[in-house]
Design an enzyme around this catalytic site. Structure first.
Site, short mmCIF file in Angstrom:
data_model
loop_
_atom_site.label_atom_id
_atom_site.label_comp_id
_atom_site.label_asym_id
_atom_site.label_seq_id
_atom_site.Cartn_x
_atom_site.Cartn_y
_atom_site.Cartn_z
N GLY A 15 0.80 -1.33 0.04
CA GLY A 15 -0.02 -0.16 0.12
C GLY A 15 0.72 1.23 -0.18
O GLY A 15 0.61 2.15 0.73
N ALA A 16 2.03 1.21 -0.97
CA ALA A 16 2.66 2.20 -0.82
C ALA A 16 2.66 3.51 -1.75
O ALA A 16 3.26 4.36 -1.69
CB ALA A 16 4.25 1.78 -1.21
N SER A 17 1.29 3.59 -2.27
CA SER A 17 0.85 4.53 -3.34
C SER A 17 0.54 6.05 -2.75
O SER A 17 0.09 6.77 -3.42
CB SER A 17 -0.27 4.13 -4.15
OG SER A 17 -1.18 3.55 -3.37
N ASN A 93 1.35 -2.24 5.46
CA ASN A 93 0.73 -1.20 5.47
C ASN A 93 -0.67 -1.23 4.81
O ASN A 93 -1.47 -0.50 5.46
CB ASN A 93 1.54 0.02 4.99
CG ASN A 93 1.02 1.21 4.77
OD1 ASN A 93 0.52 1.94 5.85
ND2 ASN A 93 0.38 1.78 3.63
N SER A 143 -3.55 0.44 14.55
CA SER A 143 -4.52 1.84 14.81
C SER A 143 -4.64 1.84 16.07
O SER A 143 -4.92 0.91 17.08
CB SER A 143 -5.63 1.78 13.93
OG SER A 143 -6.44 2.77 14.23
N TYR A 156 -13.58 -1.82 11.19
CA TYR A 156 -12.46 -1.41 11.17
C TYR A 156 -11.61 -1.64 12.64
O TYR A 156 -10.53 -2.01 12.58
CB TYR A 156 -12.53 0.18 10.77
CG TYR A 156 -10.93 0.86 10.65
CD1 TYR A 156 -10.00 0.51 9.59
CD2 TYR A 156 -10.31 1.50 11.89
CE1 TYR A 156 -8.89 1.02 9.58
CE2 TYR A 156 -9.05 2.14 11.60
CZ TYR A 156 -8.23 1.85 10.50
OH TYR A 156 -7.08 2.30 10.52
N LYS A 160 -8.29 -4.09 13.23
CA LYS A 160 -7.10 -3.47 13.93
C LYS A 160 -6.84 -4.05 15.47
O LYS A 160 -5.61 -4.39 15.35
CB LYS A 160 -6.98 -2.04 13.79
CG LYS A 160 -7.21 -1.21 12.79
CD LYS A 160 -6.02 -1.51 11.79
CE LYS A 160 -5.98 -0.88 10.37
NZ LYS A 160 -4.58 -1.52 9.55
#
Length: 253
Positions: A15-17, A93, A143, A156, A160
Site C-alpha cells: 500500500g505504498a501509493s 501497511n 491503529s 475497522y 485492527k
C-alpha cells in the site's frame, strides 16, 4: 539465510501509493535502501512514490497485487524475491476503512475490510516468516482504534484489534528464526484516511492541538527496523501525540 541489518536493505512496503505507505517508502529510501513499492490499483500514485524514493536516494521497483487474494500475496513475494533476491524488512501497511454500525453493515463491507486488514496481513506474515532469515524485521500497521471502540467504525476497529494479536502471536513464532515482528498503532494522520470533517475533532484530542503527519509514523517504522531496537519484538507502539490517552466515550458523540 541471515539478512542485513544495515543499509542498504530490501524493504517491501504494501500500500505504498499514498499516505503512510508513501511516507514510509521515502523514509526507508533516505537510508539508502531498495524499496519494493506495492500497489493494488493506483499505478500513477505508485509511480509517484517510486520517483520520490529515487529522489530521496534510494532505489526500487513497482509491484502490483490484490492482497485480498492469497495467491496474489504469494505472487507478490515471488516477484520481489525474483527481482531482488531477498527481503529484509516488510511493512504491512495496506488497509481499508469503512463506516457502519453492526446493525446495518453489509457483508460486502465486512469482507472488504477484514480481507485487506486481517487476511492480507496474516498471509503476508506467513510468506515473510517462511522466507526471511535471521535479522528480518516485520512491521504491521495497526491503529489506535484497535483498542479504542468507535461504534460506527466497528469492522475497522475489530480488524485492527486482530492485527495487534496477530503481531504478538507472530513475534513468538518468528522469533525462533531470528525475525522481529512489531506493530505501529497510529492515531489520525495526514495524508491518510482521515475524513476532512473529523480533522478539527482529532486536533482537539491531543494536548499538542494538531493532527499527526504520515512522516512521523514512517520515522517510527524506520527506527523499529534499525539494529538499535534488536530486542524489541511483539510490541504494539502507539504514535498519536497522546490524543487517545484516557479518552472515554464514542467519537460519534
Amino acid at each position: 539465510m541471515s539478512v542485513s541489518t544495515s543499509s542498504p536493505r530490501v524493504v517491501l512496503v504494501t500500500g505504498a501509493s499514498g499516505g503512510i505507505g508513501n511516507a514510509a517508502a521515502v523514509a526507508f529510501a533516505e537510508k539508502g535502501n531498495t524499496i519494493a513499492v506495492h500497489y493494488s490499483c493506483s499505478e500513477a500514485k505508485a509511480k509517484a512514490t517510486l520517483q520520490a524514493v529515487e529522489s530521496a536516494g534510494g532505489s526500487g521497483a513497482l509491484f502490483q497485487a490484490d492482497l485480498s487474494r492469497v495467491s496474489e500475496i504469494r505472487r507478490l513475494y515471488d516477484e520481489v524475491y525474483s527481482r531482488f533476491g531477498r527481503v529484509d524488512v516488510v511493512f504491512n501497511n495496506a488497509g481499508a476503512r469503512g463506516e457502519s454500525l453492526i446493525q446495518n453493515t453489509p457483508e460486502e463491507l465486512y469482507d472488504s475490510i477484514m480481507d485487506l486488514n486481517v487476511k492480507a496481513t496474516f498471509f503476508s506474515l506467513q510468506e515473510a516468516i517462511k522466507r526471511m532469515g535471521q535479522g528480518g524485521v516485520i512491521i504491521n500497521n495497526g491503529s489506535v482504534l484497535g483498542t479504542f471502540p468507535w461504534a460506527s467504525r466497528v469492522v475497522y476497529c475489530t480488524s485492527k484489534a486482530a492485527v495487534e494479536m496477530l503481531t504478538k502471536c507472530a513475534a513468538k513464532e518468528a522469533g525462533e528464526k531470528g525475525i522481529r515482528v512489531n506493530a505501529v498503532a497510529p492515531g489520525p494522520v495526514v495524508p491518510g484516511m482521515v475524513p476532512p470533517h473529523m480533522v478539527p475533532k482529532f486536533e482537539g484530542l491531543s494536548p499538542f492541538k494538531r493532527i499527526g503527519e504520515a512522516r512521523e509514523v514512517a520515522s517510527l517504522c524506520v527506527a523499529i527496523a534499525s539494529s538499535d531496537m534488536s530486542w524489541v519484538s511483539g510490541q504494539v507502539i502507539t504514535v498519536d501525540g497522546a490524543g487517545f490517552c484516557g479518552l472515554q466515550g464514542d467519537l460519534d458523540s
